[in-house]
Design an enzyme around this catalytic site. Structure first.
Site, PDB file in Angstrom:
ATOM      1  CB  CYS A  55      46.077  29.980  44.719  1.00  0.00           C
ATOM      2  SG  CYS A  55      46.212  28.299  44.048  1.00  0.00           S
ATOM      3  CE1 TYR A  86      48.329  28.383  37.246  1.00  0.00           C
ATOM      4  CE2 TYR A  86      50.302  27.071  36.814  1.00  0.00           C
ATOM      5  CZ  TYR A  86      49.507  27.818  37.683  1.00  0.00           C
ATOM      6  OH  TYR A  86      49.918  27.989  38.991  1.00  0.00           O
ATOM      7  CD  GLU A  98      45.739  31.236  39.530  1.00  0.00           C
ATOM      8  OE1 GLU A  98      45.196  30.622  40.485  1.00  0.00           O
ATOM      9  OE2 GLU A  98      46.919  31.042  39.195  1.00  0.00           O
ATOM     10  CG  ASP A 133      50.193  32.171  46.030  1.00  0.00           C
ATOM     11  OD1 ASP A 133      51.255  31.525  45.989  1.00  0.00           O
ATOM     12  OD2 ASP A 133      49.115  31.675  46.400  1.00  0.00           O
ATOM     13  CE1 TYR A 138      48.351  32.737  42.296  1.00  0.00           C
ATOM     14  CE2 TYR A 138      50.377  33.978  41.952  1.00  0.00           C
ATOM     15  CZ  TYR A 138      49.685  32.777  41.948  1.00  0.00           C
ATOM     16  OH  TYR A 138      50.341  31.629  41.600  1.00  0.00           O
ATOM     17  CB  CYS A 203      44.843  25.504  50.176  1.00  0.00           C
ATOM     18  SG  CYS A 203      43.460  26.653  50.390  1.00  0.00           S
ATOM     19  CB  CYS A 212      31.790  40.319  55.010  1.00  0.00           C
ATOM     20  SG  CYS A 212      30.905  41.284  53.761  1.00  0.00           S
TER      21      CYS A 212
END
Length: 221
Positions: A55, A86, A98, A133, A138, A203, A212
């Site tokens: 998202c 959208y 997105e 999601d 996504y 969120c 990472c």
């Protein structure tokens, strides 16, 4: 009303929605947090990076909070339908994901550091979903702006895969392709800096707790 497919699947060119020659809205002039223009052309010393990590509301906030980022805007990329809405993207019939477009100062923050933010802010092994999601919009993706970005992203992906495998996670499914030929279409005005305008808004962004490595990947000069 558009309905998402039960099993996410990218559309063929024949299935894709036709779109339109121009967007049906006006993009806000400035970033609500950083204060800089949303749309280009940007100052010559800046560079652009495109990331998809679920998202885009939460994803955009991750990047505008990063030192050296000049502006961010959200949109749709990697699909077939020109200037999608959208609702069309959510239908699964445009092929887009997105995306957050990140405009940054390479003298302050490196592309490799932005990749670290990208990898650590989501689970890149989930395919057409991110957490709860679900849908092709996504999917995780990196659309590179230059051969140097491609080399850095590929090296970073390999390094992060090693870290994920060592921690017992699966294979990265991130789409890594040149941005050329894959236009970025800005999303509607209400999506831009959504979590600044709606601090309590949804969120779905969150990493999986694997760091990472930085410093192992290096772009060619």
């Amino acid at each position: 009303m558009f309905l998402s497919r039960r099993v996410p699947q990218l559309p063929t060119p024949e299935e894709a929605l036709p779109g339109r020659p121009a967007p049906g809205f006006e993009l806000p002039s400035r970033h609500t947090v950083l204060g800089n223009p949303l749309a280009g052309p940007y100052p010559d010393h800046l560079e652009t990076a495109d990331f998809a990590l679920g998202c885009f509301w939460g994803a955009e906030r991750k990047f505008w909070q990063t030192k050296g980022v000049w502006t961010t805007l959200v949109g749709y990329q990697g699909g077939l339908t020109p200037n999608p809405t959208y609702e069309e993207v959510c239908s699964g019939l445009t092929g887009h994901t997105e995306v957050v477009r990140v405009v940054f100062d390479p003298a302050v923050v490196s592309y490799e550091t932005l990749l670290k933010v990208f990898w650590e802010s989501h689970d890149p092994t989930q395919g057409f979903r991110q957490g709860n999601d679900v849908g092709t919009q996504y999917r995780s993706a990196i659309y590179t702006q230059s051969p140097a970005q491609t080399a850095t992203a590929e090296s970073s992906r390999a390094s992060y895969q090693q870290a994920l495998s060592a921690a017992g996670h699966g294979t990265i499914t991130t789409e890594l392709l040149p941005a050329e030929g894959r236009p970025f279409y800005p999303a509607e005005a209400y999506h831009q800096q959504y979590l600044d305008k709606n601090p309590a808004g949804y969120c779905g962004i969150g990493g999986i707790g694997v760091s990472c490595p930085v410093g192992v990947a290096k772009a060619d000069d």
